[in-house]
Design a protein around this motif. Structure first.
Motif, PDB file in Angstrom:
ATOM      1  N   LEU A   1      -1.087 -26.118-104.455  1.00  0.00           N
ATOM      2  CA  LEU A   1       0.184 -26.834-104.540  1.00  0.00           C
ATOM      3  C   LEU A   1       1.148 -26.151-105.511  1.00  0.00           C
ATOM      4  O   LEU A   1       2.359 -26.124-105.268  1.00  0.00           O
ATOM      5  N   HIS A   2       0.626 -25.565-106.567  1.00  0.00           N
ATOM      6  CA  HIS A   2       1.468 -24.821-107.499  1.00  0.00           C
ATOM      7  C   HIS A   2       2.092 -23.612-106.793  1.00  0.00           C
ATOM      8  O   HIS A   2       3.287 -23.338-106.939  1.00  0.00           O
ATOM      9  N   ALA A   3       1.292 -22.902-106.044  1.00  0.00           N
ATOM     10  CA  ALA A   3       1.794 -21.752-105.286  1.00  0.00           C
ATOM     11  C   ALA A   3       2.833 -22.207-104.262  1.00  0.00           C
ATOM     12  O   ALA A   3       3.836 -21.522-104.024  1.00  0.00           O
ATOM     13  N   TRP A   4       2.613 -23.361-103.653  1.00  0.00           N
ATOM     14  CA  TRP A   4       3.551 -23.923-102.678  1.00  0.00           C
ATOM     15  C   TRP A   4       4.899 -24.182-103.356  1.00  0.00           C
ATOM     16  O   TRP A   4       5.954 -23.859-102.807  1.00  0.00           O
ATOM     17  N   GLU A   5       4.865 -24.751-104.564  1.00  0.00           N
ATOM     18  CA  GLU A   5       6.099 -25.025-105.296  1.00  0.00           C
ATOM     19  C   GLU A   5       6.814 -23.732-105.684  1.00  0.00           C
ATOM     20  O   GLU A   5       8.038 -23.635-105.595  1.00  0.00           O
ATOM     21  N   LEU A   6       6.060 -22.728-106.117  1.00  0.00           N
ATOM     22  CA  LEU A   6       6.657 -21.443-106.459  1.00  0.00           C
ATOM     23  C   LEU A   6       7.348 -20.833-105.250  1.00  0.00           C
ATOM     24  O   LEU A   6       8.424 -20.245-105.365  1.00  0.00           O
ATOM     25  N   ARG A   7       6.730 -20.985-104.104  1.00  0.00           N
ATOM     26  CA  ARG A   7       7.336 -20.461-102.872  1.00  0.00           C
ATOM     27  C   ARG A   7       8.671 -21.153-102.607  1.00  0.00           C
ATOM     28  O   ARG A   7       9.625 -20.531-102.165  1.00  0.00           O
ATOM     29  N   GLY A   8       8.742 -22.436-102.909  1.00  0.00           N
ATOM     30  CA  GLY A   8       9.998 -23.167-102.752  1.00  0.00           C
ATOM     31  C   GLY A   8      11.099 -22.586-103.625  1.00  0.00           C
ATOM     32  O   GLY A   8      12.250 -22.466-103.190  1.00  0.00           O
ATOM     33  N   PHE A   9      10.757 -22.203-104.859  1.00  0.00           N
ATOM     34  CA  PHE A   9      11.737 -21.579-105.744  1.00  0.00           C
ATOM     35  C   PHE A   9      12.174 -20.219-105.200  1.00  0.00           C
ATOM     36  O   PHE A   9      13.346 -19.862-105.260  1.00  0.00           O
ATOM     37  N   GLN A  10      11.231 -19.455-104.658  1.00  0.00           N
ATOM     38  CA  GLN A  10      11.564 -18.155-104.084  1.00  0.00           C
ATOM     39  C   GLN A  10      12.506 -18.311-102.897  1.00  0.00           C
ATOM     40  O   GLN A  10      13.438 -17.531-102.727  1.00  0.00           O
TER      41      GLN A  10
ATOM     42  N   VAL B   1      15.237 -19.192 -93.110  1.00  0.00           N
ATOM     43  CA  VAL B   1      14.420 -18.904 -94.289  1.00  0.00           C
ATOM     44  C   VAL B   1      13.944 -20.211 -94.911  1.00  0.00           C
ATOM     45  O   VAL B   1      14.707 -21.137 -95.104  1.00  0.00           O
ATOM     46  N   GLY B   2      12.665 -20.269 -95.129  1.00  0.00           N
ATOM     47  CA  GLY B   2      12.087 -21.424 -95.795  1.00  0.00           C
ATOM     48  C   GLY B   2      11.927 -22.655 -94.949  1.00  0.00           C
ATOM     49  O   GLY B   2      11.638 -23.723 -95.474  1.00  0.00           O
ATOM     50  N   VAL B   3      12.111 -22.527 -93.640  1.00  0.00           N
ATOM     51  CA  VAL B   3      11.871 -23.681 -92.784  1.00  0.00           C
ATOM     52  C   VAL B   3      10.377 -23.963 -92.834  1.00  0.00           C
ATOM     53  O   VAL B   3       9.563 -23.107 -92.491  1.00  0.00           O
ATOM     54  N   PRO B   4      10.009 -25.133 -93.331  1.00  0.00           N
ATOM     55  CA  PRO B   4       8.580 -25.411 -93.507  1.00  0.00           C
ATOM     56  C   PRO B   4       7.826 -25.407 -92.190  1.00  0.00           C
ATOM     57  O   PRO B   4       8.324 -25.866 -91.172  1.00  0.00           O
ATOM     58  N   LYS B   5       6.648 -24.877 -92.267  1.00  0.00           N
ATOM     59  CA  LYS B   5       5.762 -24.852 -91.101  1.00  0.00           C
ATOM     60  C   LYS B   5       4.590 -25.758 -91.418  1.00  0.00           C
ATOM     61  O   LYS B   5       3.536 -25.315 -91.815  1.00  0.00           O
ATOM     62  N   GLY B   6       4.829 -27.036 -91.307  1.00  0.00           N
ATOM     63  CA  GLY B   6       3.787 -28.006 -91.629  1.00  0.00           C
ATOM     64  C   GLY B   6       3.941 -28.513 -93.043  1.00  0.00           C
ATOM     65  O   GLY B   6       4.938 -28.283 -93.708  1.00  0.00           O
ATOM     66  N   ILE B   7       2.933 -29.196 -93.490  1.00  0.00           N
ATOM     67  CA  ILE B   7       2.906 -29.706 -94.854  1.00  0.00           C
ATOM     68  C   ILE B   7       1.785 -29.002 -95.600  1.00  0.00           C
ATOM     69  O   ILE B   7       0.899 -28.410 -94.973  1.00  0.00           O
ATOM     70  N   PRO B   8       1.799 -29.031 -96.931  1.00  0.00           N
ATOM     71  CA  PRO B   8       0.798 -28.257 -97.678  1.00  0.00           C
ATOM     72  C   PRO B   8      -0.634 -28.516 -97.250  1.00  0.00           C
ATOM     73  O   PRO B   8      -1.421 -27.586 -97.115  1.00  0.00           O
ATOM     74  N   THR B   9      -0.996 -29.770 -96.995  1.00  0.00           N
ATOM     75  CA  THR B   9      -2.388 -30.046 -96.640  1.00  0.00           C
ATOM     76  C   THR B   9      -2.754 -29.452 -95.292  1.00  0.00           C
ATOM     77  O   THR B   9      -3.876 -29.007 -95.094  1.00  0.00           O
ATOM     78  N   GLU B  10      -1.803 -29.401 -94.359  1.00  0.00           N
ATOM     79  CA  GLU B  10      -2.087 -28.786 -93.055  1.00  0.00           C
ATOM     80  C   GLU B  10      -2.352 -27.299 -93.220  1.00  0.00           C
ATOM     81  O   GLU B  10      -3.192 -26.722 -92.544  1.00  0.00           O
ATOM     82  N   ASN B  11      -1.622 -26.657 -94.113  1.00  0.00           N
ATOM     83  CA  ASN B  11      -1.813 -25.229 -94.334  1.00  0.00           C
ATOM     84  C   ASN B  11      -3.059 -24.936 -95.147  1.00  0.00           C
ATOM     85  O   ASN B  11      -3.592 -23.836 -95.099  1.00  0.00           O
TER      86      ASN B  11
END
Length: 93
Positions: free
Chosen positions: A3-12, A71-81
């Motif tokens: 989840l931390h990596a997921w949040e960092l990706r959001g910032f990127q 760019v950044g269009v989510p492909k699912g939710i974190p738990t699915e990934n």
């Protein structure tokens, strides 16, 4: 950790969007500059050259606008990934 990596990706992604918006604005300024130059140009050869440059800039701008839209269009939710990375459920119950 995932989840931390997921949040960092959001910032990127936010940074990438900002960079694309800046580049689009820069291209628009260049186009405006060429249009002003065309208005003052006396040579048809020069005008055609400016027009070709404007066409290339417009193509670049459209490509960047497409990138900005996707760019950044989510492909699912974190738990699915996360699920494909987890070991299979071996619980018999």
């Amino acid at each position: 950790m995932f989840l931390h990596a997921w949040e960092l990706r959001g910032f990127q992604i936010a940074e990438m969007r900002t960079a694309l918006r800046r580049e689009i604005a820069s291209i628009e300024k260049q186009i405006d500059g060429f249009l002003d130059t065309i208005a003052d140009a006396a040579s048809m050869t020069a005008i055609r050259g400016y027009e070709r440059r404007i066409e290339r800039l417009e193509t670049d701008k459209l490509r960047m606008e497409d990138q900005l839209a996707t760019v950044g269009v989510p492909k699912g939710i974190p738990t699915e990934n996360l699920e494909p990375g987890l070991p299979p459920n071996t619980d018999p119950g």
